[in-house]
Design a protein around this motif. Structure first.
Motif, short mmCIF file in Angstrom:
data_model
loop_
_atom_site.label_atom_id
_atom_site.label_comp_id
_atom_site.label_asym_id
_atom_site.label_seq_id
_atom_site.Cartn_x
_atom_site.Cartn_y
_atom_site.Cartn_z
N ASN A 1 3.65 -5.34 -1.61
CA ASN A 1 3.05 -6.20 -0.58
C ASN A 1 2.61 -5.40 0.63
OD1 ASN A 1 3.01 -8.65 -1.81
ND2 ASN A 1 5.14 -9.15 -1.23
N SER B 1 -5.95 -4.89 5.71
CA SER B 1 -6.24 -4.67 7.13
C SER B 1 -7.02 -3.38 7.35
CB SER B 1 -4.93 -4.64 7.91
OG SER B 1 -4.12 -3.59 7.41
N GLU C 1 -1.14 -5.34 2.05
CA GLU C 1 -1.44 -5.63 3.47
C GLU C 1 -2.26 -4.51 4.10
OE1 GLU C 1 -1.90 -7.96 5.65
OE2 GLU C 1 -1.23 -8.98 3.82
#
Ligand code: ADP
Ligand code: ZN
Length: 730
Positions: free
Chosen positions: A106, A114, A110
């Protein structure tokens, strides 16, 4: 989503980045061109040999271009090392594979979302899941870099079906450039890669397959472990790989090296996963200098400072040889590749292939090509490069046994060639190389006499040479196409070129047998060590090992060998001086600078050695010459017993050998280990007597000493004491 091609960085900007982040001051061949293609946003296929520096071709532009670079790699085990290396250079990179926990995954997702990463390493099966495809479609993508791209081609030597799915990348990610990287050379594979990936008018860049910093040396096996020790000893304290054909040989060789005080670890498919992993890590972190391995070792081993690769037997193909020997010297510094082949190697491989189901015509052909290569007398660099379809211009490579003049031509190769070939003719082209050589030496062997071959005019024609030397010449003639082997028993037949020799129209190349002495004289290229303080170098290695172990990363990730040498040469005292050292970028300077500067300063004060040495002022510190005499594997296995202080009788019992054999071992032990104290093996009183005899008549031949002592002291005792005294006086 493809990123816009506007505002692409220039090659000069990328160069500046390479200097700053990686600390390299120039590009390797074709790196500039490969990076320019990336900057131009054009698909490409880049073929560079192992160690050619493929990674930088995509890593450097990836840092400069906007968006994420997705690196497809087949080997999950390697991703971590690559990413660690990038982190140590200060670059935001991650990998995504099954070794991560769900939470770690995860975090990576992420980071991708981003736009926090420059590079993402992933295997094809992970990339082609719908979740990953969706995720990547939603972020700006700079490019795909397909590593080990030959895995997509069934013509390649390592086809992986999961690579085939990569064909859909062009469809999913329209407009995102794809760059393929491989070390496999053939034209067919290259074209296949482009087709399978659906590349759009790709640029092909094919680097030279020559590795000029590798010094090749190929010799027939002399039996025993001496040849290997010769190499290992020239590289004391340096990393190296010894390849053996069989597991048993791996175990035996590793044990012998360990008994001699080298740090060595075995690696083969018969060991447990845990043991293999442990030994590999010990090698990468430099807690062990030598890995003794079967071909199971090496795939994806990314260690740049391997200083030697020994083949204790013939590899199974030239492709395998190029790959295995290519693991040496990836940092571009000189490295030794020594191959010792034996008459049985071909047969051993055929047996192994038959039992593993690999046996087929193509595999046999490769074996034969390898066999010819071993026996050839042409420049090794040239033959290798030509095998991979490239031309080699130089007439003297200066980096192989043939060119380095170690193999001198015989005085009259034409006459010698004619003598050998006419013997083949006299034997009606019905006998093999060994038999022919025997006839030429004038052997009295039964079967020669029975067949009446002692009556041939060529019988004993070369009686002044040992059989082994004549055998080599026969092989050299075969290697040059003057004769071929045929039939079940490898009988010899003279070719058209051989006939030209017999008629005096063609002169073959035949090499003078190399004497032991001249082999010993061989020097490794000292240039790269000019001005390097070897003791300081060892200290810095120690520090590197410590840091690597602390951080659980391979040693080269801290600094490569070239950097350590340059540090031990320039001995910087300030951060600015440190940044001028090869391979030191800003990030590494920040991370490791203080420790290394401190270590250097301490050393220089302690040894009263100058700091901040300018390039040209560096004085050469030559390594001390080393001498060694012949050693047997049996003797080596007895060394630990001698070291433990066991008597001759006790060692004989432990090893179930005759005492006389053990005495022979002891002699080798005393000589090799430079023992000066004979007391564990000879009684004190006897030692005294021998000593005074030697004081009186000198430490020369044994017989006068024996006679001086009235025949009351055994030769065995005299030998041990005399050797110890000689060692003490050295
Ligand atoms: P490949 O993947 O082609 O086998 P790598 O990318 O692993 O090769 O590079 C081999 C070695 O060469 C690495 O140690 C790397 O740091 C070094 N290297 C790459 N490019 C350069 C350069 N321009 N200058 C100095 N060293 C380099
Ligand atoms: Zn050569």
């Amino acid at each position: 989503m493809a990123v816009s091609s506007a505002n692409r960085p220039t090659i000069d900007e990328v160069r500046a980045l390479v200097v700053h982040q990686w600390g390299y001051d120039s590009f390797r061949p074709l790196q500039r061109e490969a990076i320019e293609n990336v900057l131009a946003g054009r698909d490409s296929v880049v073929v560079l040999p192992t160690g050619g520096g493929k990674s930088l071709c995509f890593q450097a532009p990836a840092c400069a271009i906007h968006g994420l670079t997705v690196v497809v790699s087949p080997l999950i085990s390697l991703m971590k090392d690559q990413v660690d290396a990038l982190h140590s250079t200060g670059i935001a990179a991650s990998f995504y594979n099954s070794s991560l926990t769900p939470a770690e995954r995860n975090t990576v997702i992420e980071a991708v979302r981003s736009d926090a990463l420059k590079l993402l390493y992933i295997a094809p099966e992970g990339l082609l899941t719908s979740n990953m495809l969706t995720l990547l479609s939603s972020v700006p993508l700079a490019m795909f870099a397909i590593d080990e791209a030959h895995c997509i081609s069934s013509w390649g030597h390592d086809f992986r079906p999961e690579y085939r799915g990569l064909k859909s990348l062009k469809h999913h990610f329209h407009g995102v450039p794809i760059h393929a990287y491989t070390a496999t050379a053939t034209e067919r594979v290259r074209v296949d890669i482009a087709e399978q990936l659906d590349l759009e008018q790709p640029e092909f860049l094919v680097g030279s397959f020559d590795r000029p910093n590798l010094k090749y040396r190929i010799e027939r096996k002399a039996g025993g472990i001496d040849q290997i020790l010769n190499v290992v000893e020239q590289h004391k304290g340096e990393s190296g790989i010894v390849y053996c054909i069989s597991r048993k040989e791996v175990e035996r060789t590793a044990a012998a090296l360990k008994a001699l005080g080298y740090t060595a670890a075995p690696y083969h498919a018969g060991l447990s996963d845990i043991d293999r992993k442990r030994n590999q890590e010990a090698f990468l972190e430099e807690r062990v200098d030598i890995v003794v391995a079967t071909v199971a070792f090496g795939m994806g081993i990314d260690k740049s400072n391997v200083r030697f690769v020994v083949h204790a037997g013939m590899p199974k193909s030239l492709e395998a040889y190029q790959q295995e020997s290519g693991r040496a010297g990836r940092d571009g510094l000189e490295a030794d590749c020594c191959l010792f082949f034996g008459g049985n190697d071909l047969g051993t491989w055929k047996r192994l292939m038959a039992s593993s189901g690999e046996a087929n015509d193509a595999a046999y052909e490769s074996l034969e090509a390898m066999d010819r290569f071993c026996k050839s007398v042409q420049c090794r660099h040239k033959l290798l490069v030509e095998h991979f379809g490239q031309t080699f211009e130089s007439t003297n490579c200066g980096a192989c046994d043939i060119c380095l003049d170690q193999a001198e031509q015989v005085d009259d190769p034409l006459i010698l060639g004619q003598k050998i070939l006419s013997c083949v003719m006299r034997l009606e082209q019905n006998y093999g190389a060994d038999y022919t050589a025997q006839v030429l030496t004038g052997s009295q062997e039964q079967r020669i006499l029975e067949k009446g071959h002692d009556k041939l005019s060529t019988y004993g024609l070369l009686e002044e040479y040992p059989k082994g030397v004549i055998r080599d010449w026969v092989e050299q003639l075969i290697g040059q196409g003057c004769a071929i082997k045929y039939g079940e028993y490898n009988q010899l037949q003279v070719t058209d070129l051989g006939w030209a020799v017999l008629r005096g129209e063609h002169t073959p190349t035949l090499l003078r047998p190399v004497s032991k002495q001249s082999k010993k004289d061989r020097k490794l290229d000292p240039g790269a060590w000019d001005g390097v303080d070897r003791t300081l170098f060892e200290r810095l290695r120690e520090l590197r090992r410590k840091l690597a172990t602390e951080q659980g990363v391979p040693a080269y990730i801290v600094f490569g060998d070239a950097t350590l040498r340059d540090l031990a040469r320039r001995r910087p005292s300030t951060v600015n001086q440190l940044l001028a050292v090869h391979g030191v970028g800003q990030k590494k300077c920040d991370d490791y600078g203080p420790q290394f500067l401190e270590c250097i300063a301490d050393y220089c004060v302690e040894h009263d050695v100058a700091l901040d040495v300018a390039d040209d002022a560096a004085a050469a510190v030559a390594p001390p010459p080393r001498e060694r005499k012949s050693l047997s594997a049996g003797a080596i296995s007895a060394f630990p017993h001698f070291k433990a202080g066991l008597s001759i009788g006790e060692v004989a019992q432990q090893m179930a050998r005759a005492e006389s054999t053990i005495r022979g071992y002891l002699e080798q032990f005393v000589r090799h280990e430079q023992i000066t104290d004979p007391s564990p093996w000879v009684e004190t009183e006897t030692v005294q007597r021998i000593r005074s005899a030697i004081d009186e008549i000198g430490n020369g031949r044994l017989r006068p000493i024996f006679e001086h002592l009235g025949g009351e002291v055994s030769y065995d005792d005299i030998r041990v004491v005399a050797s110890c005294l000689a060692n003490a006086n050295d």
